[in-house]
Design an enzyme around this catalytic site. Structure first.
Site, PDB file in Angstrom:
ATOM      1  N   SER A 118       0.837  -1.202   0.000  1.00  0.00           N
ATOM      2  CA  SER A 118       0.000   0.000   0.000  1.00  0.00           C
ATOM      3  C   SER A 118       0.866   1.244   0.000  1.00  0.00           C
ATOM      4  CB  SER A 118      -0.890   0.004   1.249  1.00  0.00           C
ATOM      5  OG  SER A 118      -1.552   1.244   1.408  1.00  0.00           O
TER       6      SER A 118
ATOM      7  N   TYR B  95      -2.961  -0.701  10.387  1.00  0.00           N
ATOM      8  CA  TYR B  95      -2.939  -1.017   8.957  1.00  0.00           C
ATOM      9  C   TYR B  95      -1.614  -0.591   8.332  1.00  0.00           C
ATOM     10  CZ  TYR B  95      -4.318  -0.897   4.007  1.00  0.00           C
ATOM     11  OH  TYR B  95      -4.383  -1.076   2.646  1.00  0.00           O
TER      12      TYR B  95
END
Length: 684
Positions: free
Chosen positions: A561, A574
């Protein structure tokens, strides 16, 4: 529509229906094996006069799925005139090209080598089939005598002759001299039957097949394959499938030394029974006989000569020894029979590998080819059982097998095959693949030629996504909880049993909870790290083991990501898990490179459409953080990028494909941003 046109359509349609019925039953013929024909008339659009035509299944078609486009259409007057220019058996291959000059109109499908049989035999309808029962008689040492005993004068024995124009002439002469006959047994090969109507031809074919099967059933010895071998009985189902999965990567590597292959596994009773009896080594060494069989399976299989209870380690060691011997033996076979005009050797690896107590591994350029190769060897086992039950199995001579395997016409057919897609022969495993980025990636990899294993927490969703891509020859859906080592191992075993191994892994499974540091619980932290950091580690570890054993290299791609680089608000768990994934890419790239395994990553951002993460609450939370409507979140993300473009799942899928393509064969340890340009996440 004229009367003659209507009649022509009825003739072709009747032929197609007969073909589909015959081809639907594996007792009648194998996949893409045999051919059928019908003769009739049509008005010649040039002269306006009636012209006799032959409709015959074209080259490479399958009777069970035959359509009108699969028929070759030829003028019978021109076909029959070929007899006058036939240069003899030494030059009969030239006659295949001559068929092109007999085509009517656009001609339909390419005429096959068996076209002469159908055109020259004086019967309105002809079937040439490869039934197990018929080939059992055809390959029995006393097949000619058995033919007379079983069928009387209704079926005539034809000694082995390679398919071609001369065989067509031979069968035509036999029919002329035996008006009472309804067909013949072709030594070493199959059967041919005929009739005045389509129904009569079909019934004659079925009578020969069923009569042979009934005779074998009634007169066969009790143990055609000899007595049971101590220690060679089938393992319990769970044990044999576990052992099969453990052996599969090594076996696939053995079958892929010359070129990569896709695999198929079966533990069908017929295979296990064959391997459990004393005569299986002798019969396997004799090889297959019907041309359709050995063209798909090679002339003989590789057989592990250890009992069912042998350890995985001992089995692998012995398989590697046998692989060397097999390649040397196949090279010697080629050298014994090759001439200066022969095509180059096409590879010395086995296409069939038999493991007592476990089952059969078969290989091909794609899953369907691998599966069909296995089906053909099952046909061969059935043939051996029938022949041994009545007599002695006596396949055609090795030299004849070579003449067909390295036939110039067969080589020409192979050269006409379309160019393979970029990921052909590669087996891809994608986690979290039932939706969003994972689903788009699986679809892209399949479109580029890969076989795809779609793994997801929801088995139902995984199977549904696989079904959208295609049949189980292309994609399968499996369950996985990537945070569980046992579940990951089960997923990998399912993958290798489905396609033979694994070459390309996409670590995509993920989830996210958008919370501030103070709101993030220990449970939140553990859940996200278990799925993404630990899950990626477990999947990479289990699949790298397979790739190393295959010795075929491979690719591992992490869907990380932008947040592995960029520090954003309210996503500490996350972002930290994604940073862990990002560094795994670098660590594994450094470690696995010696095995030819590339490890790379993709850093997406703002992929809202189709995203399971965004749909599960992350989207609403991120929208609240940024003060926009959830439905406008994708547009919001686009506006904050340099390119002002919304990032879609397909954009990530394209990046994965590029990383695994030949164009980036020398790239490992790389992260590709797919975020439409986020300067704060530029790699430094």
């Amino acid at each position: 529509m004229t009367t003659t046109e209507s009649h022509t359509n009825v003739t072709a349609q009747s032929l197609i229906e007969r073909s589909n019925r015959l081809g639907a039953d594996p007792r009648n013929t194998n996949y893409a094996g045999g051919n059928t024909s019908a003769k009739g008339t049509e008005t010649d659009p040039v002269t306006g006069e009636a012209v006799e035509l032959l409709w015959v299944k074209g080259s490479g078609g399958d009777l069970g799925t035959l359509k009108e486009s699969g028929l070759a259409v030829l003028r019978l007057d021109r076909m029959r005139s070929l007899v006058n220019v036939y240069p003899g058996v030494e030059r009969e291959d030239e006659m295949v090209a001559a068929f092109d000059y007999c085509l009517h109109g656009k001609g339909g499908a390419a005429p096959s080598i068996d076209t002469a049989m159908h055109g020259l035999v004086d019967a309105a309808h002809v079937d040439h089939l490869h039934p197990d029962s018929g080939i059992a008689i055809a390959t029995a040492a006393d097949g000619e005598k058995l033919t007379e005993t079983i069928f009387g004068d209704k079926v005539v024995w034809v000694p082995w002759r390679r398919p071609g124009f001369q065989l067509g002439l031979d069968i035509a002469e036999i029919k002329d001299k035996n008006p009472q006959a309804i067909g013949c047994i072709l030594g070493g090969h199959g059967i041919t039957a005929w009739g005045d109507t389509s129904e009569e031809a079909e019934q004659n074919s079925l009578w020969i097949i069923r009569t042979a099967a009934a005779y074998i059933e009634e007169h066969s010895v009790a143990e055609p394959f000899g007595p049971a071998l101590d220690g060679y009985a089938a393992l319990p189902e769970a044990d044999r499938r576990t052992k099969a999965a453990a052996l599969a990567p090594t076996i696939r590597g053995i079958a892929s030394q010359d070129r990569p292959m896709v695999g198929h596994f079966t533990d069908a009773d017929v295979v296990l029974d064959f391997l459990a009896h004393a005569e299986h080594p002798r019969l396997a060494e004799l090889g297959t006989s019907c041309p359709d069989h050995f063209l798909r399976t090679k002339v003989k299989p590789l057989v592990l000569d250890l009992p069912a209870g042998a350890s995985v380690e001992d089995s692998i060691a012995r398989l590697k020894e046998l692989a060397v011997s097999y390649r040397e033996d196949y090279q010697a076979y080629y050298d014994r029979h090759a001439t200066p005009e022969s095509p180059a050797i096409r590879g010395a690896d086995p296409l069939i590998v038999l493991v007592p107590g476990v089952g059969m591994f078969s290989f091909g350029k794609d899953k369907q080819t691998a599966r069909v190769a296995g089906e053909f060897y099952v046909n061969a086992i059935n043939v051996m059982r029938g022949a041994e039950g009545l007599s002695t199995y006596a396949p055609i001579d090795e030299s004849e097998k070579f003449r067909i395997e390295y036939w110039a016409l067969e080589e020409a057919k192979l050269q006409r095959m379309p160019k393979p897609k970029p990921l052909a022969t590669r087996v891809a495993l994608v986690t979290g693949a039932a939706s969003g980025i994972g689903k788009a990636t699986a679809e892209k990899l399949a479109a580029e030629g890969a076989c795809v294993v779609i793994a997801d927490l929801s088995l139902e969703n995984a199977q549904a996504a696989a079904a959208e891509i295609g049949s189980t020859d292309v994609a399968v859906g499996v369950h996985v909880d990537v945070s569980s080592a046992d579940a990951v191992q089960s997923m990998v075993e399912a993958a290798v049993l489905a396609f033979g191994g694994v070459d390309l892994v996409v670590n995509n499974a993920g989830l996210s909870l958008s919370r501030s540091l103070l709101e993030t619980t220990e449970k939140d932290w553990d859940l996200q790290h278990d799925v993404m950091a630990k899950g990626s580690f477990l999947v990479a570890k289990a699949t790298a083991k397979v790739m190393i054993e295959q010795e075929m290299g491979g690719d591992i791609v992490y869907i990380s990501s932008k947040n592995s680089i960029f520090a954003g608000p309210n996503n500490v768990a996350y972002g930290a898990a994604k940073a862990d994934q990002a560094h795994q890419v670098r660590l594994l790239a450094a470690e696995l490179g010696e095995h030819g395994i590339k490890v790379n990553g993709v850093n997406p951002d703002g992929v809202v459409q189709g995203s399971g993460i965004f749909a599960s609450g992350w989207g609403a939370n991120r929208a609240a953080v940024y003060g926009v409507e959830e439905k406008d979140l994708g547009k919001f993300y686009a506006q904050r990028t340099i390119l002002k473009r919304e990032v879609l799942p397909s954009n990530i899928a394209n990046a994965v494909f590029v990383l695994c393509s030949a164009e980036l064969s020398h790239t490992t340890g790389l992260h590709i941003p797919v975020d439409a340009g986020v300067a704060a996440a530029f790699l430094r």
